[in-house]
Design an enzyme around this catalytic site. Structure first.
Site, PDB file in Angstrom:
ATOM      1  N   ASP A 216       0.865  -1.178   0.000  1.00 55.26           N
ATOM      2  CA  ASP A 216       0.000   0.000   0.000  1.00 55.26           C
ATOM      3  C   ASP A 216       0.902   1.228   0.000  1.00 55.26           C
ATOM      4  O   ASP A 216       1.660   1.451   0.950  1.00 55.26           O
ATOM      5  CB  ASP A 216      -0.910  -0.006   1.232  1.00 55.26           C
ATOM      6  CG  ASP A 216      -2.073   0.961   1.109  1.00 55.26           C
ATOM      7  OD1 ASP A 216      -2.123   1.702   0.105  1.00 55.26           O
ATOM      8  OD2 ASP A 216      -2.929   0.978   2.003  1.00 55.26           O
TER       9      ASP A 216
ATOM     10  N   ASP B  78      -2.696   2.288  -6.164  1.00 57.02           N
ATOM     11  CA  ASP B  78      -1.621   2.308  -5.162  1.00 57.02           C
ATOM     12  C   ASP B  78      -1.623   1.103  -4.233  1.00 57.02           C
ATOM     13  O   ASP B  78      -0.965   1.135  -3.188  1.00 57.02           O
ATOM     14  CB  ASP B  78      -1.723   3.584  -4.329  1.00 57.02           C
ATOM     15  CG  ASP B  78      -3.035   3.678  -3.561  1.00 57.02           C
ATOM     16  OD1 ASP B  78      -4.016   3.043  -3.975  1.00 57.02           O
ATOM     17  OD2 ASP B  78      -3.079   4.391  -2.542  1.00 57.02           O
ATOM     18  N   GLU B  79      -2.319   0.038  -4.601  1.00 56.91           N
ATOM     19  CA  GLU B  79      -2.477  -1.074  -3.663  1.00 56.91           C
ATOM     20  C   GLU B  79      -2.581  -2.387  -4.431  1.00 56.91           C
ATOM     21  O   GLU B  79      -3.251  -2.462  -5.461  1.00 56.91           O
ATOM     22  CB  GLU B  79      -3.742  -0.843  -2.824  1.00 56.91           C
ATOM     23  CG  GLU B  79      -3.980  -1.829  -1.730  1.00 56.91           C
ATOM     24  CD  GLU B  79      -5.255  -1.516  -0.951  1.00 56.91           C
ATOM     25  OE1 GLU B  79      -5.550  -2.272  -0.013  1.00 56.91           O
ATOM     26  OE2 GLU B  79      -5.962  -0.539  -1.292  1.00 56.91           O
TER      27      GLU B  79
END
Length: 461
Positions: free
Chosen positions: A11, A105-106
């Site tokens: 993350d 983003d993860e």
């Protein structure tokens, strides 16, 4: 469940805000809030400096401004964030063929499937090297969680924030989860959490103590069984490499309710065109056209029409969206409109909708102003978006700090410069132009910051 912590969850830390700080030296170490800046805007991401004041994602922007009036408020640059995300995902795919992106983003990674890790030591080594590679390639930081299941890996990455790594060793899961809030478990949102709280269940251990039968009675069979298994740290969900795209859609929220029916129709047509551009960009077509309308009283209506075959023809999508709008009462005003296409396919049924399209070939946007070989010049108002990139013929690259009253204020700096000077210009200044974002990390051999040793992984003896 596996016996080694070989599922990784990455993350990125305050991704949008961190990307802005990395590309704008004057904002480093300062409160930055990224999101919609209109009266109805919401926070997409807040930097850790802004979170100190209580600002967080999904908060109304007006509330964020009250909490942190001196923060920098910027409009998102999604193309810039996507380019960084692609670099990060490339690093993950170098570790394993099983990478499951959850957002820009993860992502989850099955390290065991790629031979990148086989026990706790190799998993920790891979996680630490990944964090270093992300910093080298993007200039940003990410937090890594390692565990034997997806649920626990995600919990570990939350504990690792910011810029850390946490490993949950197999066999320790129950002791870790027990005192945590029930909200830590997947599928427990505000409504389910309140339902459990009213039943006297606040922690994961209290779910276990209540028993499976009680969970089924409170939440229903499917949810109850699943939640009880999660409370026991049982999570057999695999890392899925590709998630099938089910729909493509776009929507806009308006600062002021739209009352003019003609304006509503024009907005729907514009959204339909945007949706088709996104559809074509993904190499897809679709059969079902969906219209979403949120009215002045927050009531939301959706209407859909299924065509005879898949299409990516903008005229067909526009006409279908217009027909759907005819069945919606917009009296009182509209605050949000959206157009989507579902029932996706990777092909288009040619000529099926020629009649619906009026048997007219699509006119490219750049040619739509031409008639009899003569171009009609239409003046376009220049818009300068806060936080977005510009370039000036004399001062070079910069970004918009704000605009209004016929003026635009620009700070001239680049990712590798010192904090720059601020200058103000007329909005129509011919020396000022919109620019593409600069890479945060200098380009080396055609790839931002990528060195030969990046992406190597531990050797399994």
């Amino acid at each position: 469940m596996r016996t080694a912590p070989t599922i990784l969850h990455l993350d990125m830390d305050a991704f949008f805000a961190s990307a802005e700080q990395a590309s704008k030296p004057s904002l480093r170490g300062k409160a930055v809030v990224v999101g919609g800046l209109g009266p109805r805007g919401v926070v997409a991401t807040a930097s850790y400096e802004a979170r100190v004041f209580g600002v967080h994602s999904a908060m109304p922007m007006a509330q964020a401004r009250r909490l942190a009036p001196n923060a920098a408020y910027l409009v998102p640059r999604f193309g810039f964030y996507r380019s960084i995300s692609e670099q990060v995902m490339a690093l993950l795919r170098a570790l394993s063929p099983l990478v499951e992106p959850l957002s820009l983003d993860e992502a989850f990674v099955d390290l065991e499937a790629g031979g990148a890790a086989w026990d706790e030591g190799s998993a920790r080594l891979t996680g630490e090297k990944l964090r270093a590679d992300i910093r080298a390639v993007t200039g940003l930081t990410g937090s890594v969680g390692l565990a034997a299941s997806k649920m626990l890996a995600k919990i570990a990455s939350e504990q690792a924030k910011p810029d850390g790594l946490v490993v949950i060793e197999p066999g320790t899961e129950r002791g870790l989860l027990g005192p945590m809030s029930v909200r830590i478990l997947p599928g427990v949102g505000p409504a389910t959490g309140d339902h459990l709280r009213r039943a006297g269940i606040h922690t994961v251990e209290e779910i276990v103590e209540a028993g499976e039968d009680e969970l089924v009675r409170l939440l229903g069979k499917a949810h109850g069984h699943g939640l009880y298994a999660m409370a026991l740290a049982h999570d057999e969900r695999p890392v899925v490499a590709e998630r099938e795209t089910k729909s493509v859609s776009v929507e806009d929220t308006y600062d002021v309710d739209i009352h003019d029916r003609l304006r509503v129709g024009m907005e729907v047509q514009r959204l339909a065109d945007r949706c088709v551009r996104r559809l074509r960009g993904a190499g897809l077509s679709g059969r079902t056209i969906v219209l979403k309308v949120r009215r002045y009283d927050f009531s939301t209506l959706t209407r859909s029409e299924t065509l005879r075959g898949p299409t990516d023809d903008p005229a067909v999508v526009r006409e279908a969206a217009a027909r759907l709008l005819e069945s919606v009462d917009t009296t009182g005003g509209v605050r949000l409109l959206g157009v989507g296409v579902s029932g996706l396919a990777d092909y288009t049924q040619e000529d099926l909708f020629a009649q619906a399209a009026g048997d007219l070939a699509e006119v490219p946007e750049e040619e739509s102003g031409e008639a009899a070989g003569e171009r009609v010049e239409v003046p376009v108002e220049r818009r300068w978006v806060t936080g977005h990139d510009v370039t000036h013929a004399e001062y070079g690259h910069g970004w918009v700090q704000g605009s209004g009253l016929g003026r635009v204020t620009v700070r001239f700096e680049t990712p590798d410069s010192e904090p720059g000077r601020v200058r103000t210009f007329r909005v129509e200044d011919p020396a000022l132009a919109v620019a593409e974002p600069l890479p945060v990390v200098p380009v080396v051999d055609g790839t931002s910051g990528l060195r030969p040793e990046v992406c190597s992984r531990p050797h399994n003896p």
